[in-house]
Write a protein that holds these residues in place. Structure first.
Motif, PDB file in Angstrom:
ATOM      1  N   PHE A 214      20.610  35.342  42.963  1.00 59.45           N
ATOM      2  CA  PHE A 214      19.878  34.585  42.016  1.00 59.45           C
ATOM      3  C   PHE A 214      20.615  33.492  41.405  1.00 59.45           C
ATOM      4  N   ARG A 215      20.241  32.667  41.237  1.00 57.21           N
ATOM      5  CA  ARG A 215      20.842  31.458  40.542  1.00 57.21           C
ATOM      6  C   ARG A 215      20.733  31.427  38.837  1.00 57.21           C
ATOM      7  N   VAL A 216      21.770  31.546  38.275  1.00 62.40           N
ATOM      8  CA  VAL A 216      21.756  31.863  36.908  1.00 62.40           C
ATOM      9  C   VAL A 216      22.920  31.102  36.210  1.00 62.40           C
ATOM     10  N   GLU A 217      22.935  30.890  35.035  1.00 64.42           N
ATOM     11  CA  GLU A 217      24.162  30.135  34.160  1.00 64.42           C
ATOM     12  C   GLU A 217      25.120  31.213  33.800  1.00 64.42           C
ATOM     13  N   VAL A 218      26.324  31.265  34.830  1.00 63.60           N
ATOM     14  CA  VAL A 218      27.124  32.484  34.625  1.00 63.60           C
ATOM     15  C   VAL A 218      28.180  32.321  33.620  1.00 63.60           C
ATOM     16  N   VAL A 219      28.204  33.190  32.760  1.00 68.71           N
ATOM     17  CA  VAL A 219      29.260  33.527  31.790  1.00 68.71           C
ATOM     18  C   VAL A 219      30.424  34.053  32.182  1.00 68.71           C
ATOM     19  N   ASP A 220      30.376  35.170  32.847  1.00 71.83           N
ATOM     20  CA  ASP A 220      31.370  35.767  33.644  1.00 71.83           C
ATOM     21  C   ASP A 220      30.869  36.708  34.873  1.00 71.83           C
ATOM     22  N   THR A 221      31.730  37.377  35.750  1.00 64.81           N
ATOM     23  CA  THR A 221      31.292  37.902  36.696  1.00 64.81           C
ATOM     24  C   THR A 221      31.461  39.377  36.581  1.00 64.81           C
TER      25      THR A 221
ATOM     26  N   ALA B 165      19.559  42.357  39.040  1.00 63.58           N
ATOM     27  CA  ALA B 165      20.404  42.881  38.037  1.00 63.58           C
ATOM     28  C   ALA B 165      21.766  42.448  37.923  1.00 63.58           C
ATOM     29  N   ALA B 166      22.216  42.269  39.138  1.00 66.55           N
ATOM     30  CA  ALA B 166      23.709  41.891  39.252  1.00 66.55           C
ATOM     31  C   ALA B 166      23.815  40.231  38.509  1.00 66.55           C
ATOM     32  N   ALA B 167      22.733  39.474  38.790  1.00 72.37           N
ATOM     33  CA  ALA B 167      22.617  38.162  38.268  1.00 72.37           C
ATOM     34  C   ALA B 167      22.633  38.328  36.927  1.00 72.37           C
ATOM     35  N   ALA B 168      21.790  39.364  36.168  1.00 67.74           N
ATOM     36  CA  ALA B 168      21.516  39.190  34.869  1.00 67.74           C
ATOM     37  C   ALA B 168      22.721  39.570  34.050  1.00 67.74           C
TER      38      ALA B 168
ATOM     39  N   ARG C 108      26.010  37.358  30.345  1.00 70.33           N
ATOM     40  CA  ARG C 108      26.392  37.473  29.356  1.00 70.33           C
ATOM     41  C   ARG C 108      27.900  37.890  29.582  1.00 70.33           C
ATOM     42  N   ALA C 109      28.692  37.976  28.541  1.00 69.90           N
ATOM     43  CA  ALA C 109      30.227  38.196  28.580  1.00 69.90           C
ATOM     44  C   ALA C 109      30.598  39.584  28.859  1.00 69.90           C
ATOM     45  N   GLY C 110      31.440  40.158  29.557  1.00 68.27           N
ATOM     46  CA  GLY C 110      31.853  41.375  29.874  1.00 68.27           C
ATOM     47  C   GLY C 110      31.002  42.048  30.473  1.00 68.27           C
ATOM     48  N   ALA C 111      30.893  43.372  30.668  1.00 70.91           N
ATOM     49  CA  ALA C 111      29.966  44.161  31.548  1.00 70.91           C
ATOM     50  C   ALA C 111      28.760  44.547  30.960  1.00 70.91           C
ATOM     51  N   HIS C 112      28.103  43.566  30.981  1.00 70.76           N
ATOM     52  CA  HIS C 112      26.544  43.607  30.520  1.00 70.76           C
ATOM     53  C   HIS C 112      25.566  44.208  31.077  1.00 70.76           C
ATOM     54  N   ALA C 113      25.008  45.255  30.585  1.00 71.37           N
ATOM     55  CA  ALA C 113      24.037  46.124  31.226  1.00 71.37           C
ATOM     56  C   ALA C 113      22.565  45.734  30.734  1.00 71.37           C
ATOM     57  N   PRO C 114      22.251  44.914  31.717  1.00 74.83           N
ATOM     58  CA  PRO C 114      20.896  44.162  31.491  1.00 74.83           C
ATOM     59  C   PRO C 114      19.509  45.197  31.091  1.00 74.83           C
ATOM     60  N   THR C 115      18.789  44.766  30.700  1.00 76.49           N
ATOM     61  CA  THR C 115      17.551  45.481  30.360  1.00 76.49           C
ATOM     62  C   THR C 115      16.493  45.207  31.499  1.00 76.49           C
ATOM     63  N   ALA C 116      15.461  46.226  31.529  1.00 80.38           N
ATOM     64  CA  ALA C 116      14.352  45.705  32.488  1.00 80.38           C
ATOM     65  C   ALA C 116      13.813  44.771  32.445  1.00 80.38           C
ATOM     66  N   ALA C 117      13.500  44.073  31.006  1.00 80.60           N
ATOM     67  CA  ALA C 117      12.838  42.914  30.715  1.00 80.60           C
ATOM     68  C   ALA C 117      13.757  41.355  31.159  1.00 80.60           C
ATOM     69  N   GLU C 118      15.181  41.683  31.101  1.00 80.38           N
ATOM     70  CA  GLU C 118      15.955  40.676  31.554  1.00 80.38           C
ATOM     71  C   GLU C 118      15.762  40.435  33.044  1.00 80.38           C
ATOM     72  N   VAL C 119      15.721  41.492  33.820  1.00 81.75           N
ATOM     73  CA  VAL C 119      15.793  41.698  35.344  1.00 81.75           C
ATOM     74  C   VAL C 119      14.325  41.178  35.762  1.00 81.75           C
ATOM     75  N   GLN C 120      13.460  41.589  35.230  1.00 78.93           N
ATOM     76  CA  GLN C 120      11.840  41.001  35.414  1.00 78.93           C
ATOM     77  C   GLN C 120      12.007  39.757  35.224  1.00 78.93           C
ATOM     78  N   ALA C 121      12.259  39.175  34.371  1.00 78.99           N
ATOM     79  CA  ALA C 121      12.310  37.793  34.009  1.00 78.99           C
ATOM     80  C   ALA C 121      12.682  37.030  35.086  1.00 78.99           C
TER      81      ALA C 121
END
Length: 309
Positions: free
Chosen positions: A243-250, A283-286, A290-303
């Motif tokens: 997924f194409r996103v604005e990457v802060v870090d991986t 989920a990986a793209a979400a 965000r910086a660091g090992a961000h654990a995305p919410t279901a809402a972020e992934v669904q978006a």
């Protein structure tokens, strides 16, 4: 307490392995502490995405351990699986980010004190999936304990997920351990970097074929960063673009990928391989937004899923 802990039930997903504190260099004489650890990241992602999850590991009784406990509670992890011990914290000194360069501190740290006998009674019967990986499997005596758990679960018919998540602690003897775990697995997640380090003499296609031969019935998720995911199951192989996103870090993207895949698998067992892999890619793209090992919410992934529909 996690939601399932409050309800008295036991989680369907249990992730075993390390949590640690990354000391990230931010300047010539400055550092920033960040709670992390691949296995803990996977558990936190799955829990935040709605899958009842326990993280089986041990942390120190200090400010670093307290942060991991607090973030575990915030994510909804079942805290009955988390152990707090009187040991020093496991610390990774991350002295460069591009490419990542790091070393680990501690020979008798909290992670090594994890005691499987203290897990809640009956957890194995409730477990629908167990995940293993990363440095926890090569740090003794912890690694031997986790391997014994994985083999016992496999013998009892519990599906195993495995992500080697190669790190520089893994020596020349690691391929044999990798193959032992891969042969137990129902799901194997591998990155292109993992393959380069585990099978340096093989071309990627040869290495993938070899891994599939170890566990012919397993689903293989092969991740290549911005190139996306190749998923193979039986005679079927499919490609999922990133997924194409604005990457802060991986940081933590791979952990979010397998955490997202397991959460999707447990919550939507009727969904197709393609649907599960698409959710994992989102989920990986979400996580990268965000910086660091961000654990995305279901809402972020669904978006992300909705935006690309």
């Amino acid at each position: 307490m996690g939601a399932q802990e409050r309800a008295g039930g036991l989680p369907r997903l249990v992730v075993f392995g390390e949590a640690l504190t990354d000391m990230v260099r931010t300047g010539p004489d400055s550092w920033r502490s960040v709670a992390g650890g691949a296995c803990w990241n996977v558990a936190r992602v799955a829990a935040r995405l709605g899958a009842p999850t326990g993280w089986g590991g041990a942390v120190s009784r200090d400010l670093f351990g307290e942060e991991i406990v607090a973030l575990s509670r915030e994510a909804g992890l079942d805290l009955r699986f988390l152990q707090v011990v009187e040991r020093a914290p496991l610390v990774a000194m991350v002295h460069a980010l591009s490419p990542p360069r790091y070393f680990f501190l501690g020979n008798d740290t909290a992670d090594l004190a994890f005691d499987p006998s203290l897990l809640p009674a009956g957890w194995e019967r409730a477990c629908a999936f167990a995940h293993f990986g990363c440095i926890s499997l090569v740090r003794q005596p912890l690694g031997a304990r986790l391997l014994a758990i994985a083999e016992a679960l496999h013998a009892a018919g519990v599906p195993i997920s495995f992500d080697p998540n190669w790190r520089n602690l893994m020596g020349d003897d690691y391929p044999a351990l990798f193959e032992r775990l891969a042969a137990l697995a129902t799901v194997v997640k591998l990155s292109d970097e993992d393959l380069r380090h585990i099978y340096p003499a093989l071309e990627p296609e040869e290495a993938i074929a070899h891994v599939r031969g170890l566990a012919p019935a397993a689903t293989l998720l092969y991740t290549q960063g911005v190139e996306g995911i190749t998923a193979c199951q039986g005679d079927t192989c499919m490609r999922q673009p990133a997924f194409r996103v604005e990457v802060v870090d991986t940081v933590g993207a791979g952990d979010a990928c397998i955490g997202g895949y397991l959460a999707s698998l447990l919550q939507r067992p009727e969904a197709s391989l393609g649907e599960h892999v698409r959710f994992a890619a989102a989920a990986a793209a979400a996580a990268c937004t965000r910086a660091g090992a961000h654990a995305p919410t279901a809402a972020e992934v669904q978006a992300l899923l909705d935006a690309s529909a």
